[in-house]
Write a protein that holds these residues in place. Structure first.
Motif, short mmCIF file in Angstrom:
data_model
loop_
_atom_site.label_atom_id
_atom_site.label_comp_id
_atom_site.label_asym_id
_atom_site.label_seq_id
_atom_site.Cartn_x
_atom_site.Cartn_y
_atom_site.Cartn_z
N VAL A 143 1.04 -1.15 0.07
CA VAL A 143 -0.15 0.03 -0.23
C VAL A 143 0.72 1.15 -0.05
O VAL A 143 2.10 1.35 0.77
N THR A 144 0.63 2.25 -0.88
CA THR A 144 1.44 3.47 -0.71
C THR A 144 0.50 4.49 -0.35
O THR A 144 -0.62 4.40 -0.25
N ALA A 145 1.57 5.76 -0.03
CA ALA A 145 0.59 6.73 0.62
C ALA A 145 -0.43 7.49 -0.49
O ALA A 145 -1.34 7.83 -0.10
N ASN A 146 -0.06 7.26 -1.74
CA ASN A 146 -0.92 7.59 -2.70
C ASN A 146 -2.24 6.81 -2.71
O ASN A 146 -3.26 7.50 -2.79
N ASP A 147 -2.33 5.70 -2.26
CA ASP A 147 -3.40 4.92 -2.27
C ASP A 147 -4.38 5.35 -1.09
O ASP A 147 -5.40 5.55 -1.16
N VAL A 148 -3.44 5.66 0.00
CA VAL A 148 -4.19 6.08 0.88
C VAL A 148 -4.96 7.61 0.89
O VAL A 148 -5.96 7.96 1.17
N ARG A 149 -4.08 8.40 0.10
CA ARG A 149 -4.63 9.72 -0.36
C ARG A 149 -5.96 9.60 -1.16
O ARG A 149 -7.14 10.37 -1.08
N VAL A 150 -5.81 8.54 -2.11
CA VAL A 150 -6.99 8.57 -2.91
C VAL A 150 -8.30 8.06 -2.22
O VAL A 150 -9.33 8.54 -2.45
N LEU A 151 -8.08 7.21 -1.40
CA LEU A 151 -9.26 6.71 -0.48
C LEU A 151 -9.66 7.77 0.23
O LEU A 151 -10.73 8.00 0.44
N ALA A 152 -8.80 8.66 0.81
CA ALA A 152 -9.30 9.74 1.50
C ALA A 152 -10.03 10.74 0.91
O ALA A 152 -11.05 11.26 1.39
N ARG A 153 -9.83 10.81 -0.21
CA ARG A 153 -10.41 11.90 -1.20
C ARG A 153 -11.63 11.14 -2.05
O ARG A 153 -12.42 12.11 -2.56
N THR B 19 -12.91 4.01 8.43
CA THR B 19 -11.72 3.57 9.46
C THR B 19 -10.67 5.06 9.31
O THR B 19 -10.11 5.31 10.27
N LEU B 20 -10.32 5.04 8.05
CA LEU B 20 -9.36 6.02 7.73
C LEU B 20 -9.60 7.51 8.19
O LEU B 20 -8.68 8.12 9.06
N VAL B 21 -10.68 7.89 8.14
CA VAL B 21 -11.07 9.30 8.96
C VAL B 21 -11.15 8.99 10.48
O VAL B 21 -10.66 10.12 11.06
N HIS B 22 -11.73 8.04 10.75
CA HIS B 22 -11.55 7.84 12.20
C HIS B 22 -10.01 7.56 12.95
O HIS B 22 -9.99 8.38 13.98
N ASP C 228 1.24 14.14 4.24
CA ASP C 228 1.86 13.28 3.58
C ASP C 228 2.64 12.19 4.43
O ASP C 228 2.67 10.83 4.30
N ILE C 229 3.06 12.66 5.65
CA ILE C 229 3.65 11.73 6.62
C ILE C 229 2.51 10.61 7.15
O ILE C 229 2.92 9.54 7.28
N GLU C 230 1.34 11.27 7.68
CA GLU C 230 0.31 10.35 7.91
C GLU C 230 -0.12 9.32 6.97
O GLU C 230 -0.20 8.04 7.41
N ALA C 231 0.00 9.73 5.66
CA ALA C 231 -0.40 8.75 4.51
C ALA C 231 0.69 7.60 4.46
O ALA C 231 0.40 6.40 4.39
N GLN C 232 1.72 8.04 4.72
CA GLN C 232 3.00 7.16 4.75
C GLN C 232 3.04 6.12 5.64
O GLN C 232 3.22 4.85 5.46
N LEU C 233 2.97 6.64 6.92
CA LEU C 233 2.91 5.69 8.17
C LEU C 233 1.55 5.02 8.06
O LEU C 233 1.65 3.62 8.12
#
Length: 76
Positions: free
Chosen positions: A4-14, A49-52, A60-65
């Motif tokens: 899973v990449t930070a970009n995957d996390v950002r796409v989910l968040a948005r 879950t991500l928003v929680h 960016d740091i949060e997405a990476q972690l």
């Protein structure tokens, strides 16, 4: 192994899909509405879950972690 990449996390968040999830579909990570998840797919994380865990704004740091945590869960 799926990573899973930070970009995957950002796409989910948005994502503006209805109840979006990050899922492994046919060995590929995708963001799709929860209603489209099939029995053979694996949900990695929901937007709820991500928003929680991180709130509405994800740095960016949060997405990476968070991506690292999700990758570790997939390896189990």
């Amino acid at each position: 192994m799926t990573t899973v990449t930070a970009n995957d996390v950002r796409v989910l968040a948005r994502s503006r899909d209805t109840d979006p999830v990050l899922a492994v579909v046919d060995d590929e990570l995708v963001v799709i509405p929860e209603a489209e998840v099939r029995e053979q797919d694996r949900v990695v994380c929901t937007q709820r879950t991500l928003v929680h865990e991180l709130g509405i704004e994800v740095s960016d740091i949060e997405a990476q972690l968070f991506a690292g945590r999700l990758t570790a869960l997939l390896a189990e």
